[in-house]
Write an enzyme that holds these catalytic residues in place. Structure first.
Site, PDB file in Angstrom:
ATOM      1  N   TYR A 196      -3.899 -19.776  16.848  1.00  0.00           N
ATOM      2  CA  TYR A 196      -2.676 -20.364  17.388  1.00  0.00           C
ATOM      3  C   TYR A 196      -2.122 -21.444  16.453  1.00  0.00           C
ATOM      4  CZ  TYR A 196       0.554 -23.323  19.695  1.00  0.00           C
ATOM      5  OH  TYR A 196       1.679 -24.072  19.933  1.00  0.00           O
ATOM      6  N   GLU A 251       1.277 -30.197  16.936  1.00  0.00           N
ATOM      7  CA  GLU A 251       0.642 -28.969  17.432  1.00  0.00           C
ATOM      8  C   GLU A 251      -0.804 -29.213  17.861  1.00  0.00           C
ATOM      9  OE1 GLU A 251       1.791 -26.022  18.272  1.00  0.00           O
ATOM     10  OE2 GLU A 251       3.765 -26.831  17.885  1.00  0.00           O
ATOM     11  N   ASP A 264       0.260 -19.138  22.631  1.00  0.00           N
ATOM     12  CA  ASP A 264      -0.399 -20.134  23.484  1.00  0.00           C
ATOM     13  C   ASP A 264      -0.304 -19.683  24.951  1.00  0.00           C
ATOM     14  OD1 ASP A 264       2.213 -20.562  24.224  1.00  0.00           O
ATOM     15  OD2 ASP A 264       2.163 -22.738  23.973  1.00  0.00           O
TER      16      ASP A 264
END
Ligand code: SF4
Length: 370
Positions: free
Chosen positions: A129, A46, A147
């Site tokens: 996020y 991520e 996102d």
């Protein structure tokens, strides 16, 4: 207004959930981080995927996990090693955040990536996020992961025609997505939504005919061209800065400088140099910058190359020159570390991507094999 649209769309919530999960099941890409539920590996992926394309991330992901297979190996490494493995991927602050967060996870959480929102959000580099994506993907917790892909899908689905800013993301998109997450399916749902944005609801040519949400999509039904959404603030073209850089050679050694911690590209190594002043030639800027930054004097022998690099608000043109050492002693300033390194060892240090071309050229010019 979009908020009303979102209420009417949410009446079809179950259908939306079912359709996107079914689509994801049969269309999802086989990505390496989808083959694991290891929170550490998901966290690494991520961080890497922020600002970087999937195809570019894959080799880095494998390389990083091979070198640092768990949070302990990352926490016990040196920052230099971490930067070196990250080298070439850009946005280097992410590497430093990973490293610092790994140290905290080892010292305060016994090496286990926290599964608690507040604990995770406080770790270096964890914004809304990343926190949402790690908690949902790794721990299946019902947090949204909003996102760029998700913003695009939501803006079109809800036909949000206003410029998308943080208020719209916070007050409309995030709560809308939060409401849509199906019970017990946060991991698949968030990934499905990002995948829909990446593969179908693409920025330029959304493939609406193939979209599992076309039945509900307001942009598809009410606009000629859904791709005009989301509307973004126009970028202001910034100034162009000219930077003079010297590859200083002394007995087949090259002078390199480590950037301070708190600046863009912090902790990476580079060749000394700096910004050209008004009414100064680029060669004079090079001589002055080397003198001010390192304490030594050089003579420019010949230009190496120039190229442009774009940042969000400005551009730089880097002008590289070979310089021969004339005299003086190196003065390490508090914020910058200087080193003479044998040419063939340059690749051991982590440099910003732009410098790789210059290093290859040095090797070529001096007959160093890579
Ligand atoms: S129908 Fe088109 S615009 Fe709407 S979500 Fe699907 S791909 Fe995007």
């Amino acid at each position: 207004m979009p908020i009303n649209y979102s209420i009417s769309i949410l009446k079809n919530k179950k259908t939306l959930q079912k359709k996107i999960l079914k689509w994801f099941d049969s269309h999802k890409r086989d990505l390496p981080w989808r083959r694991t539920k290891d929170p550490y590996a998901i966290w690494i992926s991520e961080f890497m995927l922020q600002q970087t394309q999937v195809e570019q991330v894959i080799p880095y992901y494998h390389r990083f996990l091979k070198r640092f297979p768990d949070v302990f190996s990352l926490a016990n490494a040196s920052l230099d090693n971490v930067m070196k493995v990250w080298e070439g991927m850009g946005y280097y602050r992410r590497a430093k955040y990973l490293y610092n967060a790994a140290k905290i996870i080892v010292s305060e959480y016994k090496g286990i990536v926290p599964n608690d929102y507040e604990a995770l959000r406080q770790l270096p580099g964890f914004g809304n996020y990343t926190t949402g994506s790690v908690l949902s993907i790794a721990y299946n917790q019902p947090y949204p992961a909003v996102d760029g892909n998700v913003i695009r899908v939501a803006a079109r689905l809800l036909k949000i025609t206003k410029v998308i800013d943080t208020t719209i993301i916070k007050k409309i998109i995030t709560p809308f997505i939060f409401d849509l997450i199906p019970d017990g399916k946060a991991s698949d749902f968030n990934q499905a939504l990002m995948e829909l944005g990446a593969l179908v609801c693409r920025p330029a040519k959304p493939d609406c005919r193939q979209c599992c949400w076309k039945h509900a999509c307001l942009a598809f039904h009410e606009m000629n061209d859904p791709s005009v959404l989301p509307k973004r603030k126009k970028k202001i073209r910034g100034e162009i800065r000219h930077i003079a850089v010297a590859v200083v050679v002394k007995n087949r050694k090259i002078l390199i400088a480590r950037r301070p911690d708190n600046v863009i590209l912090g902790n990476l190594w580079e060749f000394p140099g700096g910004k050209q002043k008004k009414e100064e030639s680029i060669e004079d800027a090079c001589l002055r910058e080397v003198r001010e930054e390192t304490g030594i004097t050089i003579r420019i022998t010949n230009p190496i190359m120039s190229f442009k690099h774009h940042y969000s608000h400005y551009s730089i043109v880097l002008h590289f020159f070979y310089g021969r050492y004339l005299g003086g002693r190196l003065k390490n300033r508090k914020t910058t570390k200087l080193r003479w390194v044998p040419m063939q060892e340059l690749t051991r240090f982590a440099f910003p991507k732009a410098n790789q071309r210059v290093i290859s050229r040095i090797f070529e010019d001096y007959g160093v094999s890579d």
